[in-house]
Design a protein around this motif. Sequence first.
Motif, PDB file in Angstrom:
ATOM      1  N   ASP A  40       0.808  -1.222   0.000  1.00  0.00           N
ATOM      2  CA  ASP A  40       0.000   0.000   0.000  1.00  0.00           C
ATOM      3  C   ASP A  40       0.837   1.267   0.000  1.00  0.00           C
ATOM      4  OD1 ASP A  40      -2.223  -1.506   0.113  1.00  0.00           O
ATOM      5  OD2 ASP A  40      -2.462  -1.365   2.279  1.00  0.00           O
ATOM      6  N   PHE A  41       2.069   1.144   0.460  1.00  0.00           N
ATOM      7  CA  PHE A  41       2.910   2.338   0.560  1.00  0.00           C
ATOM      8  C   PHE A  41       3.551   2.590  -0.785  1.00  0.00           C
ATOM      9  CE2 PHE A  41       6.561   4.901   1.420  1.00  0.00           C
ATOM     10  CZ  PHE A  41       6.167   5.724   2.456  1.00  0.00           C
ATOM     11  N   TYR A  42       3.422   3.807  -1.253  1.00  0.00           N
ATOM     12  CA  TYR A  42       3.994   4.049  -2.574  1.00  0.00           C
ATOM     13  C   TYR A  42       4.670   5.394  -2.645  1.00  0.00           C
ATOM     14  CZ  TYR A  42      -1.071   4.451  -2.304  1.00  0.00           C
ATOM     15  OH  TYR A  42      -2.339   4.598  -1.867  1.00  0.00           O
ATOM     16  N   PHE A  43       5.618   5.419  -3.539  1.00  0.00           N
ATOM     17  CA  PHE A  43       6.240   6.686  -3.895  1.00  0.00           C
ATOM     18  C   PHE A  43       5.422   7.258  -5.062  1.00  0.00           C
ATOM     19  CE2 PHE A  43       9.650   4.307  -1.848  1.00  0.00           C
ATOM     20  CZ  PHE A  43      10.102   5.240  -0.950  1.00  0.00           C
ATOM     21  N   ILE A  44       5.901   8.359  -5.655  1.00  0.00           N
ATOM     22  CA  ILE A  44       5.152   8.946  -6.763  1.00  0.00           C
ATOM     23  C   ILE A  44       5.398   8.090  -8.004  1.00  0.00           C
ATOM     24  CG2 ILE A  44       4.790  11.011  -8.154  1.00  0.00           C
ATOM     25  CD1 ILE A  44       5.828  12.621  -5.711  1.00  0.00           C
ATOM     26  N   ASP A  45       4.307   7.649  -8.617  1.00  0.00           N
ATOM     27  CA  ASP A  45       4.378   6.648  -9.678  1.00  0.00           C
ATOM     28  C   ASP A  45       5.212   7.025 -10.888  1.00  0.00           C
ATOM     29  OD1 ASP A  45       2.883   4.397  -8.872  1.00  0.00           O
ATOM     30  OD2 ASP A  45       1.127   5.683  -8.852  1.00  0.00           O
ATOM     31  N   ASP A  46       4.997   8.256 -11.370  1.00  0.00           N
ATOM     32  CA  ASP A  46       5.629   8.587 -12.646  1.00  0.00           C
ATOM     33  C   ASP A  46       6.973   9.296 -12.473  1.00  0.00           C
ATOM     34  OD1 ASP A  46       4.337  10.790 -11.618  1.00  0.00           O
ATOM     35  OD2 ASP A  46       4.200  11.747 -13.571  1.00  0.00           O
ATOM     36  N   ARG A  47       7.601   9.079 -11.340  1.00  0.00           N
ATOM     37  CA  ARG A  47       8.950   9.608 -11.133  1.00  0.00           C
ATOM     38  C   ARG A  47       9.898   8.427 -10.980  1.00  0.00           C
ATOM     39  NH1 ARG A  47       8.224  15.044  -9.093  1.00  0.00           N
ATOM     40  NH2 ARG A  47       6.274  15.635 -10.059  1.00  0.00           N
ATOM     41  N   SER A  48      11.131   8.667 -11.396  1.00  0.00           N
ATOM     42  CA  SER A  48      12.125   7.602 -11.220  1.00  0.00           C
ATOM     43  C   SER A  48      12.373   7.419  -9.728  1.00  0.00           C
ATOM     44  CB  SER A  48      13.423   7.993 -11.919  1.00  0.00           C
ATOM     45  OG  SER A  48      14.011   9.067 -11.228  1.00  0.00           O
ATOM     46  N   MET A  49      12.923   6.283  -9.371  1.00  0.00           N
ATOM     47  CA  MET A  49      13.179   6.022  -7.948  1.00  0.00           C
ATOM     48  C   MET A  49      14.215   6.998  -7.423  1.00  0.00           C
ATOM     49  SD  MET A  49      11.885   4.345  -5.622  1.00  0.00           S
ATOM     50  CE  MET A  49      12.352   4.947  -4.008  1.00  0.00           C
ATOM     51  N   ALA A  50      15.163   7.404  -8.294  1.00  0.00           N
ATOM     52  CA  ALA A  50      16.177   8.383  -7.870  1.00  0.00           C
ATOM     53  C   ALA A  50      15.490   9.705  -7.505  1.00  0.00           C
ATOM     54  CB  ALA A  50      17.183   8.606  -8.991  1.00  0.00           C
ATOM     55  N   GLU A  51      14.526  10.125  -8.330  1.00  0.00           N
ATOM     56  CA  GLU A  51      13.798  11.369  -8.089  1.00  0.00           C
ATOM     57  C   GLU A  51      12.924  11.234  -6.829  1.00  0.00           C
ATOM     58  OE1 GLU A  51      14.042  14.228  -9.191  1.00  0.00           O
ATOM     59  OE2 GLU A  51      12.134  15.286  -9.132  1.00  0.00           O
TER      60      GLU A  51
END
Lengths: 222, 175
Positions: free
Chosen positions: A84-95
């Motif tokens: 359920d925990f997510y980062f921003i989808d359309d950004r690279s993991m570095a970003e």
Amino acid sequence: MNKILELKNVTVKNKKFKLENINFALEKGYVYGLVGKNGAGKSTLLKSIYFENWPYKGDIFFSGFDIKKNRRSAMNKIGYISEDFYFIDDRSMAENARLFSMAYSNFDEEIWEEMTKKLGINLNTNYMDYSRGEKIKAQLAFAFAHKAELLIMDEASAGLDAVFKKEMYDLIREGLVDGLTVLLTSHDYEEIKRNTDFFAVIKDGAFGEFKETIEENAYEYL
Amino acid sequence: MNIFKNEEMRQIDGFLYEVNKDADYKTIQRVVGYFFSILFIVFSLFYTCENDLMYASFYYAIVLYYFGKLFLTSEKIQVFHKGITQQKQLSLLKVNRVSQLMLLTPFNYKNYIKLRLLDTLKIEICVMGIYLISICYIALVSNVTIYPGKIIVVLISQIVILIIEFIDCYLCWKL
């Protein structure tokens, strides 16, 4: 006893269940497992600890301080690992790491680079293009990079391949030496048995004590 | 340095700026925001200076102003996804609102609410400033009747908008 997390008379509820008067304390440096059927309230309990907007009654203390009153310092030291925990989808993991590191005062760039190399995370890939396992890896690396002292893992290992599961628990075991504590839920009985030091059963709205061995009847709650 | 923002509010501001800095329709968003805000001022002036014909216009003014305010502050609401349509965002069902993003960070949500209220207040002060200067100018150069009671109603509407903003933030937190 060096307590990292303590719940006193905590009650969490939703439409399906009510868990009343939960009392437990987690000592630093161990892996704790929560066992219970689907809908028993495991995830809700974990979310109530981590998320500001999940309501609960009672008191939750992190390193001796009320988590409500010291939320920011507590959250800096808690890593939440879940599908359920997510980062921003359309950004690279570095970003994503660059952005989210702004919110964590302890974020260590060197640890982040070291962990991502170790786990083989491609930092240039957008988060939404990661597989489930890669998302969990990225979250785990991020939690280590912001020097989490407590890892809350909500069904984090579900659907992961055996190689990564082993890698994940090896990483956790390495972290325990440095005082990391882990609170996890899983439906895999063997996994709970092999990888946790203590476990507790949630049954019919009651929260059992954390024990070192799994009771025979625990099978029915998995 | 903004004396009205505490340390964490400044950090949240910086964080949100970084999150949204690549938004590809920010300029048009601002233009539309200013357009609605100007419309609000014009309608409010009509309302304040007219006896009975323009009552309805005040209602429209409030609605238009709220749209204007939304356009001016929506970078605080929406996490922009460059090159991704809203439909795709919805199908992904992932983080696309700043309120959701805030809850995933250690930032205190109360400070985020304060920040949004402060931003709304800033816009309200600007809009009310222009409105009041215009009223003073009209009073000085023309013989149009100005109704002080209506000025108070316009000012009260600003408080209502602040309350709406607070409710919006609170509902985001609850949901």
